[in-house]
Write an enzyme that holds these catalytic residues in place. Structure first.
Site, PDB file in Angstrom:
ATOM      1  N   GLU A  30       0.836  -1.207   0.000  1.00 48.73           N
ATOM      2  CA  GLU A  30       0.000   0.000   0.000  1.00 48.73           C
ATOM      3  C   GLU A  30       0.868   1.253   0.000  1.00 48.73           C
ATOM      4  O   GLU A  30       0.554   2.236  -0.680  1.00 48.73           O
ATOM      5  CB  GLU A  30      -0.929   0.025   1.228  1.00 48.73           C
ATOM      6  CG  GLU A  30      -1.905  -1.146   1.334  1.00 48.73           C
ATOM      7  CD  GLU A  30      -3.047  -1.087   0.330  1.00 48.73           C
ATOM      8  OE1 GLU A  30      -3.072  -0.178  -0.523  1.00 48.73           O
ATOM      9  OE2 GLU A  30      -3.919  -1.983   0.377  1.00 48.73           O
TER      10      GLU A  30
ATOM     11  N   GLU B  46     -12.686   0.226  -9.634  1.00 52.18           N
ATOM     12  CA  GLU B  46     -12.342  -0.729 -10.702  1.00 52.18           C
ATOM     13  C   GLU B  46     -13.261  -0.665 -11.924  1.00 52.18           C
ATOM     14  O   GLU B  46     -12.795  -0.791 -13.063  1.00 52.18           O
ATOM     15  CB  GLU B  46     -12.273  -2.155 -10.153  1.00 52.18           C
ATOM     16  CG  GLU B  46     -11.022  -2.440  -9.334  1.00 52.18           C
ATOM     17  CD  GLU B  46     -11.028  -1.811  -7.943  1.00 52.18           C
ATOM     18  OE1 GLU B  46     -12.117  -1.381  -7.499  1.00 52.18           O
ATOM     19  OE2 GLU B  46      -9.956  -1.738  -7.305  1.00 52.18           O
TER      20      GLU B  46
ATOM     21  N   ASP C 269      -5.536  -9.929  -7.592  1.00 53.44           N
ATOM     22  CA  ASP C 269      -5.855  -9.003  -8.692  1.00 53.44           C
ATOM     23  C   ASP C 269      -4.676  -8.351  -9.415  1.00 53.44           C
ATOM     24  O   ASP C 269      -4.446  -8.579 -10.607  1.00 53.44           O
ATOM     25  CB  ASP C 269      -6.828  -7.915  -8.197  1.00 53.44           C
ATOM     26  CG  ASP C 269      -6.398  -7.229  -6.893  1.00 53.44           C
ATOM     27  OD1 ASP C 269      -5.358  -7.594  -6.339  1.00 53.44           O
ATOM     28  OD2 ASP C 269      -7.121  -6.313  -6.433  1.00 53.44           O
TER      29      ASP C 269
ATOM     30  N   ARG D 179       0.551   3.717  -3.269  1.00 52.96           N
ATOM     31  CA  ARG D 179      -0.100   5.015  -3.026  1.00 52.96           C
ATOM     32  C   ARG D 179       0.924   6.143  -2.885  1.00 52.96           C
ATOM     33  O   ARG D 179       0.784   7.198  -3.496  1.00 52.96           O
ATOM     34  CB  ARG D 179      -0.962   4.952  -1.760  1.00 52.96           C
ATOM     35  CG  ARG D 179      -2.081   3.939  -1.888  1.00 52.96           C
ATOM     36  CD  ARG D 179      -3.008   3.948  -0.695  1.00 52.96           C
ATOM     37  NE  ARG D 179      -3.722   2.678  -0.624  1.00 52.96           N
ATOM     38  CZ  ARG D 179      -4.977   2.537  -0.226  1.00 52.96           C
ATOM     39  NH1 ARG D 179      -5.687   3.566   0.143  1.00 52.96           N
ATOM     40  NH2 ARG D 179      -5.549   1.338  -0.198  1.00 52.96           N
TER      41      ARG D 179
HETATM   42  C1  DMJ Z   1      -6.498   0.321  -4.759  1.00 49.83           C
HETATM   43  O1  DMJ Z   1      -5.696   0.608  -3.665  1.00 49.83           O
HETATM   44  C2  DMJ Z   1      -5.732  -0.363  -5.842  1.00 49.83           C
HETATM   45  O2  DMJ Z   1      -6.435  -0.251  -7.027  1.00 49.83           O
HETATM   46  C3  DMJ Z   1      -5.432  -1.809  -5.528  1.00 49.83           C
HETATM   47  O3  DMJ Z   1      -4.781  -2.466  -6.570  1.00 49.83           O
HETATM   48  C4  DMJ Z   1      -6.724  -2.527  -5.230  1.00 49.83           C
HETATM   49  N1  DMJ Z   1      -7.545  -1.856  -4.299  1.00 49.83           N
HETATM   50  C5  DMJ Z   1      -7.697  -0.437  -4.284  1.00 49.83           C
HETATM   51  C6  DMJ Z   1      -8.957   0.134  -4.903  1.00 49.83           C
HETATM   52  O4  DMJ Z   1     -10.056  -0.632  -4.835  1.00 49.83           O
END
Ligand code: DMJ
Length: 583
Positions: free
Chosen positions: A172, A479, A304, A176
């Site tokens: 994260e 998404e 994912d 971010r």
């Molecule tokens: C985001 O922090 C990123 O897109 C991550 O890959 C998946 N989850 C969140 C948004 O839903």
């Protein structure tokens, strides 16, 4: 970044809205025979009930009338519309201002924002790491919110410190904060952002010091130490270890420090070596030996962005590193062979999960579970992007592509991508027009007949009178709009803009907090709605950015020149000077 004047400038110029106030003169009801009126009302009620029960069927019938046959949907032959829609773009810009101003007023510098209590909070007690400010700053830039950008930049320069003695999530923090700094640096050429990015990356780097080289899940930024995730027995999640590469590779290019590149790339070589025969990846790995452990296989949480970054690593270095194309193609074959399903009635394409089960003899079998996280909705756009790159027989392909420009695999992925985008839109057929965190698709063995669930899918555990289940929330996730942005950029098909606008309107109606900011909602299928006091940082970083770009001039951040990291921070495509160290 905008090719148009900034939002603030545009707001000054905006003339008063031409609101036409229609006066409706209420006429007296014609006093016809009561029975005729009753019959009309009853018929109307019956039609409305039928539409409610059969939303998907009605929609596809209407689509057919409107000329969207299945094949026309796949290879859009209608009018290609790449003209910016400035009015809608600016409406999204206003939403960003509404979100950012509230955060700045109540919680400037705090990691997270709670718009109902008008408070901020930090991820740890040690202090903040600029989670919201850094995650949002490139959106401010892209939208031309210059004054807000300047204040955010000053905060980063003067107040932000990563010298925090606490553990932070490696993935994260990378996507971010490191991603946000790198993107801001690229868009402005301001070296302050690069200095901060280097400082942060150097504090993260010790996570790679494990027997295998797989990075640990947590990092103490002050002590510069990797910290194992005890909640998961020290295992690391596949998506987390494989979603640092775009950031560390770009940093290596900017700094000429190959170590960033090598550490991140080594993770990918381990994944390739540990290869599961299906081409798929289980969601946990062991940092001791670098191997997969027996765990679920899915495209949702913890899986994912592994699939997302396979493709994006290939795109980032201008289609030069063939190993990533091979790994991506292999994985997409696995996805098609094992995870893609069709729903029972409306034949919607969806993805399921594979859950391992051991019998008493210790033998493993895999149970297919028809559960699709909202997170999986990135996949529609990703498959379409993959189809016109790894699946193209010629470069560049037309926009939209013609079937003959794509390989058989490219054609398959293009079709599945388009279908998945449609399915994700169908999961917005709820009372609020927003999609839940998790949708379960109906299968014969679930004993849910049509009288109990109107859709091909349902929200598990959602019962009248019962508290909202976890699955029913909408936490401002990006998404679906991410995929709509990609689908629109690759096709020019106005239906994707319309879908995005519908979602934006639903967010405005149900998530907007009048006093400022936007909040998650607890159950997308219940009215009146209940809010949860949280505005996730990805709302400003991703959801609003992708919506804005959906209506923006397509020459702004074109997909031929940029890859977006998984947190929607645009990074430039470049030609690598470092050779891929594995094949
Ligand atoms: C985001 O922090 C990123 O897109 C991550 O890959 C998946 N989850 C969140 C948004 O839903």
């Amino acid at each position: 970044m905008s090719t148009e004047p900034g939002l603030r400038q545009r707001r000054k110029d905006a003339s008063p809205k031409n609101e036409s106030k229609e006066t409706v003169t209420a006429g007296r009801a014609t006093s016809g025979p009561v029975s005729v009126r009753s019959i009309l009302l009853l018929s109307l009620a019956a039609v409305s009930f039928y539409i409610y029960q059969n939303a998907a069927t009605v929609r596809s019938t209407l689509n057919l009338w409107a000329g969207y046959s299945d094949s026309a949907q796949l290879y859009w032959g209608g009018e290609v519309d790449f003209v910016p829609d400035l009015e809608k773009r600016d409406a999204v810009g206003e939403a960003m201002l509404h979100a950012w101003s509230a955060y700045e007023r109540d919680a400037m510098g705090d990691d997270e924002y709670h718009p109902i209590s008008r408070t901020g909070s930090n991820l740890t007690e040690a202090g903040g790491i600029g989670y919201t400010v850094v995650d949002s700053i490139d959106t401010l830039l892209i939208m031309g919110l210059d004054e807000e950008y300047k204040r955010a930049r000053d905060w980063i320069e003067n107040k932000l410190t990563f010298d925090q003695d606490a553990k932070f999530n490696t993935f994260e923090t990378t996507i971010r904060v490191l991603g946000g700094l790198l993107s801001a640096h690229h868009l402005t050429d301001d070296t302050m952002f690069l200095e901060k990015a280097k400082d942060l990356a150097d504090r993260i780097m010790p996570v790679f010091e494990t027997p295998s080289g797989l990075p640990l899940s947590m990092v103490n930024l002050a002590k510069r130490e990797g910290v194992p995730d005890v909640d998961n027995k020290g295992l690391v999640s596949t998506a987390e270890v494989s979603t640092l590469q775009l950031e560390f590779r770009y940093l290596a290019l900017l700094t000429d420090n190959e170590t960033y590149w090598e550490k991140a790339e080594h993770v990918m070589s381990l994944i390739k070596k540990a290869h599961i025969s299906t081409g798929l990846a289980s969601i946990f790995m062991n940092p001791e030996d670098g191997r997969f452990v027996l765990a679920a296989i899915r495209l949702g949480s913890r899986g994912d962005s592994y699939y997302e970054y396979l493709l994006k690593q290939y795109l980032q270095t201008n289609l030069t590193e063939v190993v990533y194309k091979d790994m991506y193609d292999d994985a997409m074959n696995g996805v098609h062979n094992h995870l893609i399903q069709k729903s029972q009635f409306a034949k919607l394409t969806y993805t399921s999960e594979l859950i391992p089960e051991r019998n008493r003899m210790g033998e493993v079998s895999w149970r297919l579970t028809p559960k699709q996280d909202h997170l999986v909705c990135f996949l529609g756009g990703s498959l379409m992007l993959g189809a016109v790159t790894t699946g193209a027989v010629t470069q560049p392909v037309s926009l939209p592509p013609r079937p003959e420009e794509l390989s058989p695999q490219g054609q398959r992925d293009w079709a599945t991508g388009i279908e998945l985008v449609e399915t994700c839109m169908r999961t917005h057929d709820t009372a609020t027009g927003l999609s839940p965190e998790i949708a379960h698709f109906r299968i014969p063995s679930d004993n849910m007949d049509g009288t109990r669930a109107p859709h091909d899918w349902y929200i598990k555990g959602d019962r009248p009178g019962a508290p909202a289940p976890y699955d029913a929330r909408y936490i401002l996730r990006p998404e679906t709009v991410e995929s709509l942005f990609v689908a629109y950029r690759l096709t020019g098909n106005p239906r994707y803009r319309q879908y995005g606008w519908d979602i934006f309107q639903a967010i405005e109606k149900y998530c907007k907090i009048e006093g400022g900011g936007y909040a998650s909602i607890l159950n997308v299928d219940r009215l009146p709605i209940e809010h949860e006091d949280k505005m996730e940082t990805f709302f400003m970083s991703e959801t609003l950015k992708y919506l804005y770009l959906l209506f923006e001039d397509v020459n702004v951040l074109p997909l031929s020149k940029y890859v977006f990291n998984t947190e929607a921070h645009p990074l430039p495509i470049f030609h690598p000077t470092i050779r891929t160290g594995f094949s």
